[in-house]
Structures are given as structure tokens and as C-alpha cells.
Write a protein that holds these residues in place. Structure first.
Motif, PDB file in Angstrom:
ATOM      1  N   GLY A 245      26.891  46.832  41.671  1.00  0.00           N
ATOM      2  CA  GLY A 245      27.998  46.203  42.376  1.00  0.00           C
ATOM      3  C   GLY A 245      27.562  45.385  43.579  1.00  0.00           C
ATOM      4  O   GLY A 245      28.334  44.552  44.071  1.00  0.00           O
ATOM      5  N   ASN A 246      26.332  45.611  44.074  1.00  0.00           N
ATOM      6  CA  ASN A 246      25.790  44.770  45.144  1.00  0.00           C
ATOM      7  C   ASN A 246      25.391  43.416  44.569  1.00  0.00           C
ATOM      8  O   ASN A 246      25.476  43.199  43.353  1.00  0.00           O
ATOM      9  N   ALA A 247      24.930  42.517  45.436  1.00  0.00           N
ATOM     10  CA  ALA A 247      24.659  41.156  44.976  1.00  0.00           C
ATOM     11  C   ALA A 247      23.350  40.617  45.549  1.00  0.00           C
ATOM     12  O   ALA A 247      22.888  41.059  46.604  1.00  0.00           O
ATOM     13  N   GLU A 269      25.371  41.753  40.909  1.00  0.00           N
ATOM     14  CA  GLU A 269      26.012  40.441  40.813  1.00  0.00           C
ATOM     15  C   GLU A 269      25.048  39.389  41.348  1.00  0.00           C
ATOM     16  O   GLU A 269      24.388  39.603  42.370  1.00  0.00           O
ATOM     17  N   ALA A 295      30.725  36.090  50.343  1.00  0.00           N
ATOM     18  CA  ALA A 295      30.557  37.387  49.682  1.00  0.00           C
ATOM     19  C   ALA A 295      31.057  38.512  50.578  1.00  0.00           C
ATOM     20  O   ALA A 295      31.707  39.463  50.108  1.00  0.00           O
ATOM     21  N   ARG A 298      34.720  38.857  50.451  1.00  0.00           N
ATOM     22  CA  ARG A 298      35.180  39.480  49.200  1.00  0.00           C
ATOM     23  C   ARG A 298      34.849  40.971  49.138  1.00  0.00           C
ATOM     24  O   ARG A 298      35.201  41.652  48.186  1.00  0.00           O
ATOM     25  N   VAL A 300      31.745  42.137  49.016  1.00  0.00           N
ATOM     26  CA  VAL A 300      30.528  42.313  48.222  1.00  0.00           C
ATOM     27  C   VAL A 300      29.331  42.416  49.166  1.00  0.00           C
ATOM     28  O   VAL A 300      29.153  41.555  50.038  1.00  0.00           O
TER      29      VAL A 300
END
Length: 537
Positions: A245-247, A269, A295, A298, A300
């Protein structure tokens, strides 16, 4: 002596049970073993639920027991029986199997996949992988299949395979048999070895990395984790640096394989950070800042910036100042940086390649957040050997990656073979020099030929490809128009190239063409096919 009270009570209970069994018709010896098993249950149920339930439930159980026995007493299917030793027929003994009692009507359906695997199975392939598959099904060959699909989508260096082949022909036999020199003896071949790579190979690879980077930086073998290609190296780093779920922020256009490498199993992501043609698709710190803040809005969590140097698919190099700015950015945000330097030794231009490791040697930065990915698939033209590595300055990442390497370790025979190859100093020096010259010649041949057709490319200095603008041949300036042109290239011109859409390029009409899969004789064929197509637009 008269009986004790406890014995009197037991006798009375037994008599009562016998009386109740006789009254219901289940007592005595006439009911058989099955009824004797049910009688105690009757007493238990009767005691809790009354006489009616205590009678009906045992009767129902007895009925189903009789039905079960009747079905299994049916005669077995006739089949020839082997003769007995004394000439008499043996009586067949029927073996019942649990399969006989399973009904298709009772099946709940097919065994399900995990949600992760089901998502991967359903996902469609990008044009990059679709074209690669079509090339494998209908590969071009100047004699055997002159109308086949020409491979310009795969970053694979076939220009210098003859050098690798010659070395193997001369040295494999000695390497296999030379036990005293640490070759592939049966002990070194068949027994367990460290999953993160042999020390001797780490030392040899560290030396090779220093050579391809022209001695500008040295590498510490203790900071190397060997993996079966650069793909698992990136995946292991993704696992170590971020949670599902991290980016990661990735300057785009970027290598299409990142989507699979990082998303599929690590569950991260990828956030494309658009680079523009007006800046020659160079990395922009303000663009990284905007993407990071968006991000964050959102919800994130960004854990790292991932970039390739030389850039894939553009082929440009990141300058020293840009690398310093990038290190300042990740330090300010408290995140990591991953430098994909698999093309570091495949430089064909006049610009100087600068490794992230070199910047760390000359400036004061937090090294623990810096990680480098490298491999021998590109710079040594041996993708089939599956040799990649993680070079990290973080001791905790090294500790975790060394354990995770058990899932993608390099075979011991391959490691020993490469130790012999990389420690052959004369061969390595000759290979690096010859390979760079061949890259330079082929790049110029294709780019100049495209220019004569009116097709312009971004100036690049590294990698196996050129980044080409074909937007003027699209029916509409859009992603749809780009994919339509790509389909024409693949199905009409029979050329597989990678559309910018697959690389998350924000500007339609850009394509990556790999020139290292060609011979000099193939270039006129490619240009003629492209010319016929663009003349119709």
C-alpha cells in the motif's frame, strides 16, 4: 455380606435401562451390533429431550446405518481375477475409496486461487509484453523467415555474444575440471552454498563494476547481495523498504517491467513523475515535490524514489548535480532512493556516467537511505545467466536481503563460471572496449537512418535503445492514436517496438527502439519497413 448402596444403585439403573430398551424394541441381542451402539445414545438424548426425541433420533440413525450397509453390500464389478498359486480362483476383496462417496452435486466448485494470484492472472499484458510474445511466435530471420516480426522491443545485447561465446569455448572445460583452482568440483557444485552469493563472486563483481565505471568508484563486496537477476533485486528492496500500500516515486517514462517487479508481490504503488520532452525527459526535482505532496494528500505514504541511470527508455544520463539534488530531496523527506544502474557499463556517447556511489564518496549524505541495483544481463550480455545484485549502504537492509535471497539465489555452477570469467582481466578489458564501440556504431546507424526518414530521436549516451518521436504519423494526438500506430507497426510493418504508453510517458507518440538485437544488415530492412508505413500516413 449384603451389597453396598452404590452397587444397589448401579443394579437398579442397569435394570431400568434394560426395561426401556425392551419397550422400544431395541434391547436384547436381536438388534445386532449396530443397535447396541445406538442404545446408549438413546438414553442420553432421552434424558435431555424426553421420550419422543430419545426414540426418534436413534431410529433415524439406525435407518441411515442400514441404508449405508445395504449400498456397500452391492456386488463388486466383475473383472478377471488373477489365478491362485494352487490353481483355484481367489475371492476378490473390494476396496472402498472415499472417492466413491463423493458426489459432483455436492461440490462447491473449483478450488480458488488467492486474491493476489487471481488479480495477476486476470490482469492484461502491456503492449511491451504483447509484442514480445508475438516476436517469439513469428521471429524474423533473413533466410528462414524474412517476413517475420523484427524484435526492437527487447533490451537484449546480441552485438557482443560472439565474445562471450569464444571465451566459453576456450575456458568452460578447464573451469569445470580444475578442482584445485576452485572450479566446479563435485563438492562445490552439489552442496549448499550461501544463498546471497559466494564471497569470491562478490569480489569479482565488485571489481567488474569498478572497471565499467572507469575506476571512478570502488565497491565493497560485503555490501553486495547476489540475486537471480536485477528483477528480484528490485523486488527484495521493495519488500525491505516499504509495506503493502506504500508507494515509490518513479520519474516517467520508465521501464515497463517495474510495474510487475514492484506491484505484483510487494504490493506497492508506483507513482509516475512526468518528465517532459522540453527538458529532454530529464529528472525534475520540482516534479518530484509535486508528486510527493499529491500522494501525501491522498493518504499514500511514499517510501522511496526509484530511477534508472542511464535512463530506460530515454538513454540520457543523470549529471552529478542532479544526483546531489535528488539526495537532498530524499533526505528532507526522510525516504530512500534506489538507483537502477544496470546499464552503467553500456555507454556509447561522449558524456560521463556518474554512479550514485561516487556522489556519496565525495559529499556528506546519509548513506543508509541509498541502494543500488546492478546486474550482468546488460553490461556483460548474459541475461540468461540471471545475475543481479543489491548494493546497499544500510546494514539492516543487507541483513534482511541476505535472508530473502534464498528465494532467488544464483546457481553455484553459474557463480563459479562467472568467477573465472570476471577474473580474466584481459578478457574483461577487451570486452568492455569492443562492446562500447559496437554500441556506438549501431546506435549511430539506426538513429541516422531514422533521421533520413524524418523521424527524430532524443540524444542519448547509454543503454541499448533510442527514444523516438513518431507523433506526426498518428491519426490523433492521444494515447489511442499512439496505440493504433503501435498496432500497425506490429501487425503491418512487422516491427515490435515499445510505445510510450507502456512506459507511462505523458506525451503521446514516443517509442523505444532497441538496436542491440540487430545486425548491421538488419538495419536497412527495419528502415524500409518503417518507410513503407509512414509513407501511408
Amino acid at each position: 455380606m449384603s451389597p453396598t448402596p452404590s452397587k444397589k444403585s448401579s443394579a437398579a439403573a442397569a435394570a431400568a435401562t434394560q426395561a426401556r430398551s425392551s419397550a422400544t424394541g431395541f434391547g436384547g441381542g436381536g438388534g445386532g451390533a449396530g443397535m447396541r451402539l445406538i442404545v446408549p445414545l438413546q438414553g442420553v438424548v432421552q434424558g435431555r429431550g424426553g421420550l419422543v426425541l430419545g426414540t426418534l433420533i436413534p431410529c433415524a440413525l439406525f435407518y441411515f446405518l442400514q441404508l449405508y450397509l445395504r449400498r456397500n453390500r452391492s456386488p463388486p464389478p466383475t473383472s478377471p481375477q488373477p489365478p491362485a498359486a494352487n490353481g483355484a480362483d481367489l475371492l476378490g476383496i473390494v476396496r472402498s475409496s472415499s472417492r466413491n462417496f463423493l458426489s459432483a452435486r455436492g461440490s462447491s466448485g473449483h478450488a480458488a486461487l488467492s486474491s493476489r494470484a487471481a488479480l495477476i492472472a486476470r490482469s492484461g499484458d502491456s503492449p511491451y509484453f504483447v509484442g514480445t510474445k508475438k516476436c517469439s511466435e513469428d521471429p524474423y530471420h533473413p533466410i528462414d523467415n524474412p517476413d517475420g516480426v523484427i524484435q526492437l522491443g527487447l533490451a537484449e545485447n546480441r552485438l557482443s555474444l560472439d565474445l562471450i561465446g569464444d571465451w566459453l569455448a576456450r575456458n568452460v572445460k578447464d573451469t569445470l575440471l580444475d578442482e584445485w583452482q576452485g572450479g566446479l568440483s563435485i563438492t562445490g557444485l552439489a552442496t549448499y552454498q550461501p544463498f546471497d552469493g559466494l564471497v569470491e563472486l562478490k569480489m569479482a563483481v565488485a571489481e567488474f563494476m569498478g572497471q565499467v565505471m572507469r575506476g571512478s568508484v570502488s565497491f565493497d563486496p560485503s555490501q553486495i547481495i547476489m540475486t537471480a537477476g536485477a528483477t528480484p533485486a528490485i523486488e527484495i528492496l521493495s519488500f525491505c523498504l516499504a509495506d503493502a500500500g506504500n508507494a515509490f516515486l518513479v520519474p516517467s517514462p520508465y521501464y515497463p517491467g517495474y510495474d510487475r517487479n514492484i506491484r505484483w508481490r510487494a504490493g506497492l504503488e508506483l507513482i509516475p513523475v512526468p518528465c517532459r520532452s522540453t527538458d529532454k525527459f530529464g529528472l525534475s526535482i520540482p516534479a518530484l515535490e509535486r508528486a510527493y505532496n499529491q500522494a501525501k494528500m491522498r493518504g499514500v505514504k511514499v517510501r522511496a524514489v526509484l530511477f534508472s541511470n542511464p535512463s530506460n527508455p530515454v538513454g540520457n544520463l543523470l549529471h552529478r548535480e542532479t544526483l546531489r539534488d535528488l539526495l537532498d530531496f530524499v533526505t528532507e523527506k526522510g525516504i530512500h532512493v534506489i538507483a537502477d544502474e544496470v546499464f552503467a557499463g553500456s555507454i556509447h556517447g561522449t558524456e560521463e556516467f556518474v554512479s550514485m556511489a561516487e556522489v556519496l564518496n565525495t559529499d556528506e549524505f546519509d548513506r543508509s537511505r541509498v541502494h543500488i541495483v546492478y546486474g550482468l544481463s546488460k553490461d556483460l550480455s548474459i541475461p540468461g545467466f540471471r545475475i543481479g545484485l543489491i548494493y546497499s549502504f544500510n546494514e539492516h537492509v543487507i541483513a534482511a536481503a541476505s535472508k530473502l535471497a534464498r528465494f532467488s539465489s544464483v546457481s553455484v555452477p553459474t557463480q563459479h563460471l562467472l568467477i573465472s570469467m570476471l577474473t580474466d582481466t584481459k578478457f574483461v578489458i577487451r570486452y568492455i572496449k569492443t562492446n562500447r564501440e559496437r554500441l556506438r556504431v549501431m546506435y549511430a546507424l539506426l538513429v541516422n537512418g531514422l533521421k533520413q526518414l524524418g523521424v527524430e530521436s532524443v540524444k542519448s549516451s547509454g543503454g541499448f535503445y533510442c527514444w523516438t518521436d513518431m507523433s506526426k504519423y498518428m491519426k490523433s494526438y492521444s494515447e489511442k492514436g499512439e496505440l493504433e500506430l503501435w498496432k500497425e507497426m506490429l501487425n503491418v510493418a512487422k516491427i515490435h517496438l515499445t510505445p510510450g504508453t507502456a512506459c507511462h510517458c505523458i506525451e503521446p507518440g514516443w517509442f523505444r527502439l532497441c538496436f542491440t538485437t540487430l545486425t548491421e544488415k538488419d538495419v536497412p530492412v527495419v528502415l524500409e519497413r518503417i518507410k513503407r508505413l509512414v509513407d501511408n500516413h
